[in-house]
Scaffold this motif. Structure first.
Motif, PDB file in Angstrom:
ATOM      1  N   GLY A 100     -74.068 -22.838  51.674  1.00  0.00           N
ATOM      2  CA  GLY A 100     -74.560 -23.513  50.475  1.00  0.00           C
ATOM      3  C   GLY A 100     -75.837 -24.244  50.783  1.00  0.00           C
ATOM      4  O   GLY A 100     -76.630 -23.801  51.620  1.00  0.00           O
ATOM      5  N   ASP A 101     -76.023 -25.416  50.131  1.00  0.00           N
ATOM      6  CA  ASP A 101     -77.314 -26.079  50.289  1.00  0.00           C
ATOM      7  C   ASP A 101     -77.548 -26.611  51.701  1.00  0.00           C
ATOM      8  O   ASP A 101     -78.689 -26.791  52.105  1.00  0.00           O
ATOM      9  CB  ASP A 101     -77.529 -27.175  49.232  1.00  0.00           C
ATOM     10  CG  ASP A 101     -76.407 -28.176  49.187  1.00  0.00           C
ATOM     11  OD1 ASP A 101     -75.434 -27.997  49.928  1.00  0.00           O
ATOM     12  OD2 ASP A 101     -76.507 -29.129  48.397  1.00  0.00           O
ATOM     13  N   SER A 102     -76.470 -26.843  52.459  1.00  0.00           N
ATOM     14  CA  SER A 102     -76.705 -27.357  53.815  1.00  0.00           C
ATOM     15  C   SER A 102     -77.367 -26.271  54.682  1.00  0.00           C
ATOM     16  O   SER A 102     -78.155 -26.584  55.575  1.00  0.00           O
ATOM     17  CB  SER A 102     -75.410 -27.829  54.473  1.00  0.00           C
ATOM     18  OG  SER A 102     -74.482 -26.779  54.552  1.00  0.00           O
ATOM     19  N   PHE A 104     -79.486 -24.025  53.440  1.00  0.00           N
ATOM     20  CA  PHE A 104     -80.871 -23.974  52.963  1.00  0.00           C
ATOM     21  C   PHE A 104     -81.690 -25.120  53.562  1.00  0.00           C
ATOM     22  O   PHE A 104     -82.881 -24.962  53.847  1.00  0.00           O
ATOM     23  CB  PHE A 104     -80.894 -24.026  51.435  1.00  0.00           C
ATOM     24  CG  PHE A 104     -82.257 -23.803  50.850  1.00  0.00           C
ATOM     25  CD1 PHE A 104     -82.948 -22.618  51.085  1.00  0.00           C
ATOM     26  CD2 PHE A 104     -82.863 -24.774  50.060  1.00  0.00           C
ATOM     27  CE1 PHE A 104     -84.204 -22.411  50.556  1.00  0.00           C
ATOM     28  CE2 PHE A 104     -84.121 -24.569  49.511  1.00  0.00           C
ATOM     29  CZ  PHE A 104     -84.789 -23.388  49.765  1.00  0.00           C
ATOM     30  N   ALA A 105     -81.036 -26.263  53.741  1.00  0.00           N
ATOM     31  CA  ALA A 105     -81.751 -27.425  54.292  1.00  0.00           C
ATOM     32  C   ALA A 105     -81.976 -27.277  55.799  1.00  0.00           C
ATOM     33  O   ALA A 105     -82.818 -27.954  56.368  1.00  0.00           O
ATOM     34  CB  ALA A 105     -80.964 -28.695  54.004  1.00  0.00           C
ATOM     35  N   ALA A 106     -81.206 -26.397  56.434  1.00  0.00           N
ATOM     36  CA  ALA A 106     -81.322 -26.216  57.887  1.00  0.00           C
ATOM     37  C   ALA A 106     -82.319 -25.094  58.201  1.00  0.00           C
ATOM     38  O   ALA A 106     -82.955 -24.543  57.299  1.00  0.00           O
ATOM     39  CB  ALA A 106     -79.948 -25.893  58.457  1.00  0.00           C
ATOM     40  N   TYR A 108     -82.553 -21.922  58.393  1.00  0.00           N
ATOM     41  CA  TYR A 108     -81.679 -20.789  58.051  1.00  0.00           C
ATOM     42  C   TYR A 108     -82.095 -19.455  58.685  1.00  0.00           C
ATOM     43  O   TYR A 108     -81.206 -18.651  59.009  1.00  0.00           O
ATOM     44  CB  TYR A 108     -81.470 -20.667  56.532  1.00  0.00           C
ATOM     45  CG  TYR A 108     -82.704 -20.548  55.687  1.00  0.00           C
ATOM     46  CD1 TYR A 108     -83.274 -19.316  55.425  1.00  0.00           C
ATOM     47  CD2 TYR A 108     -83.284 -21.667  55.129  1.00  0.00           C
ATOM     48  CE1 TYR A 108     -84.400 -19.209  54.639  1.00  0.00           C
ATOM     49  CE2 TYR A 108     -84.417 -21.570  54.336  1.00  0.00           C
ATOM     50  CZ  TYR A 108     -84.970 -20.340  54.095  1.00  0.00           C
ATOM     51  OH  TYR A 108     -86.090 -20.227  53.312  1.00  0.00           O
TER      52      TYR A 108
END
Lengths: 304, 289
Positions: A100-102, A104-106, A108
């Protein structure tokens, strides 16, 4: 080959869909070309004779004893699937990894490369929390992944099937197993099953996304449609439509006349444009077809 | 404690947003919307296109007079006559849209790069001579040649252009491609960049978020993501994607509190023609197996 498991039929929105409609949607997904359709026990009952076991993933609440799985299904899911962080530590490959968004924030791209080294055949299921699901699903494919999950219109907050398919198509991926022209009929079925209309502006399948109102865009499209359209409307069975209003320019008037098989050279485009803009200001909206026809002094016109 | 980097939202609801098919907002409501955007705290708003004529210029004037804080920008094609029309509105910012990709140059204006540079220089020069703050939009930057855009940025820097907006005009970028574009532009020039995304593949928010991470300071948005085709980057969704990581102007809460008023001004009593109402993000993993 890109294999998609569609999970639309397991979402809450389809819980009360009648058995005939449920079956129609299931069959339409298979005809579109998704590799597998996921259903739960209730869905399985609704499918009856329409079931194609080898292309169906069964979702169960409690796993039976090791020998108790029914035979012939494409796969089974029970309990929770591992997150991408958990999957990085697993030695045996899970069926599905959740993200999920975590993610995308990492970082990837690096994480996906590590995941695919360990689990090349695992499918990625992305929740659209950061509005990044299409992007992450497509990046998974670009990184070498072959399996993803999706739902039409991102039902249930997941990767929209239609955006990821058309994006991969525009990127040149081999989608010969998919009949993309069936996306529109599938969307119509979705509306029937869900009992609600899809937004007119939704990416890929929205009714109005190929309606053009601005002068700059109309002019560009007249010269070369690829300038302002990311893919050919015909790919999804849609058609371009010129709207005339206060933002129209000469290009829009010309295109509209051509739409009606009229020769633009026979008209005073600038005068017509001024009248269209003034009329639109007065009406507080775009002109209807018959109103434009009236400006031309014609009672009836039919677009090609 | 380390300070969060600043991101400024620049609003194009009243220009690109109103190109949303079938949407027609009266001049009076455009002015009310501008006032609302000013109260929300947008850094800048695009009020309109003066070259469209007298009514448009009158509306831009009225918008300018009703806003107290937000910078008022006007949009121009790369034509000297458009810039002259903009002078009639005396905006804070004159924005000039330049078709920088070879595809646009050949397809729309049917000219070459030499013409582009000469015309851009003339248009920017006209506005700068009068003391206007000028920004330039790189139309179709997503299909543009990055080394050439770096060259153009350096040229515009010498012409005292304040910032450049990189536009994904046909909505073709993926987040990684947006990252590469913005990063290469920021690393190779001293220019300040903004990003303008389109939602054709549902990635306007993700692309804009990546552009910000890569160094874009300005994020172009519209209310509810309205705009031509599948729309633009939704201001509220972007604020959800970036909150906690950046100091946002405007803050997410201010966008939220103004949503109902904005919706009424855009669509009146109608439902909103299917554009999404403001909704809270789901918790990750809430509906997944």
């Amino acid at each position: 080959m890109i294999r998609i498991t569609d999970t639309t039929l397991c979402t809450e929105l389809f819980a009360n869909t009648s058995a005939p409609l449920f079956r129609s949607f299931y069959v339409a997904l298979l005809e579109l070309g998704v590799a597998r359709v996921q259903v739960d026990a209730r869905g399985l009952e609704k499918l009856g004779g329409a079931l194609v076991k080898e292309r169906t993933v069964l979702l169960v609440d409690t796993p039976p004893a090791s020998s108790g799985w029914p035979a012939g299904f494409a796969g089974f899911l029970s309990g929770s699937c591992p997150s991408y962080e958990e999957a990085l530590k697993l030695h045996s490959s899970p069926t599905r990894i959740l993200a999920g968004d975590s993610l995308f924030a990492a970082d990837y791209p690096a994480i996906m490369a590590r995941l695919l080294r360990r689990h090349p055949e695992t499918e990625l299921s992305v929740e659209n929390a950061a509005y990044s699901a299409t992007a992450l699903a497509a990046e998974w494919i670009q990184a070498g992944g072959r399996n993803i999950t999706a739902c039409l219109y991102g039902t249930g907050g997941q990767t929209p099937l239609e955006t990821v398919l058309i994006l991969l198509h525009t990127q040149g991926y081999d989608l010969k197993n998919y009949r993309l022209s069936l996306l529109k009929p599938l969307a119509a079925l979705w509306e029937e099953c869900a009992g609600q209309a899809l937004p007119a502006h939704m990416p890929i399948l929205g009714e109005s996304i190929f309606h053009v109102s601005s002068g700059v865009h109309a002019d560009g499209i007249r010269k070369d449609p690829t300038l302002y359209e990311p893919f050919d409307p015909a790919l999804v069975g849609a058609r371009r439509h010129i709207l005339l209003g206060r933002q129209s320019g000469r290009g829009a008037i010309t295109l509209k006349l051509e739409e009606y098989r009229l020769n633009p050279e026979h008209f005073a485009i600038d005068t017509l444009l001024r009248t269209v803009r003034e009329t639109s200001y007065c009406l507080g909206r775009n002109l209807r077809e018959e109103e434009f026809a009236a400006l031309l002094g014609r009672r009836e016109m039919r677009a090609i | 404690m380390k300070q969060k980097p600043q991101v400024f939202f620049t609003d194009t609801t009243l220009r690109d947003g109103l190109q949303s098919p079938g949407l027609h907002v009266s001049a009076a409501n455009r002015i009310r919307l501008a006032k609302l955007l000013d109260e929300i705290g947008f850094y800048l708003l695009e009020a309109g296109i003066p070259a469209m004529g007298t009514e448009e210029k009158d509306t831009v004037w009225a918008i300018k007079e009703s806003c107290r804080h937000t910078k008022i920008a006007v949009w121009n094609r790369m034509r000297p006559e458009d810039i002259l029309h903009s002078f009639d509105c005396q905006p804070a910012v004159i924005h000039i849209s330049a078709p920088v990709s070879d595809l646009m140059l050949r397809g729309v204006v049917r000219r070459d790069r030499a013409w582009l540079e000469a015309t851009l220089e003339k248009c920017v020069g006209l506005a700068r001579e009068k003391g206007y703050m000028v920004t330039v939009g790189f139309q179709d930057a997503s299909r543009g040649d990055i080394p050439y855009m770096i060259h153009l940025s350096r040229l515009l820097s010498r012409l005292e252009v304040s910032g450049i907006r990189l536009a994904d005009t046909a909505g073709l970028l993926t987040p990684l491609a947006a990252r590469t574009l913005v990063r290469r532009m920021t690393e190779n020039t001293g220019m300040t960049y903004g990003f303008h995304g389109h939602n054709d593949f549902g990635m306007a928010v993700a692309n804009t978020a990546e552009a910000v991470r890569a160094g874009a300071v300005y994020a172009d948005t519209t209310l509810f993501g309205i705009g031509e085709r599948a729309g633009n980057c939704d201001a509220y969704m972007l604020s959800q994607a970036l909150e906690g990581l950046y100091a946002l102007t405007p803050a997410k809460e201010r966008l939220h509190s103004a949503a109902q008023t904005a919706k009424a001004l855009l669509w009146g009593k109608e439902s909103g023609s299917g554009w999404p109402a403001i909704k809270e993000r789901k918790t990750e993993g809430a509906d997944m197996r």
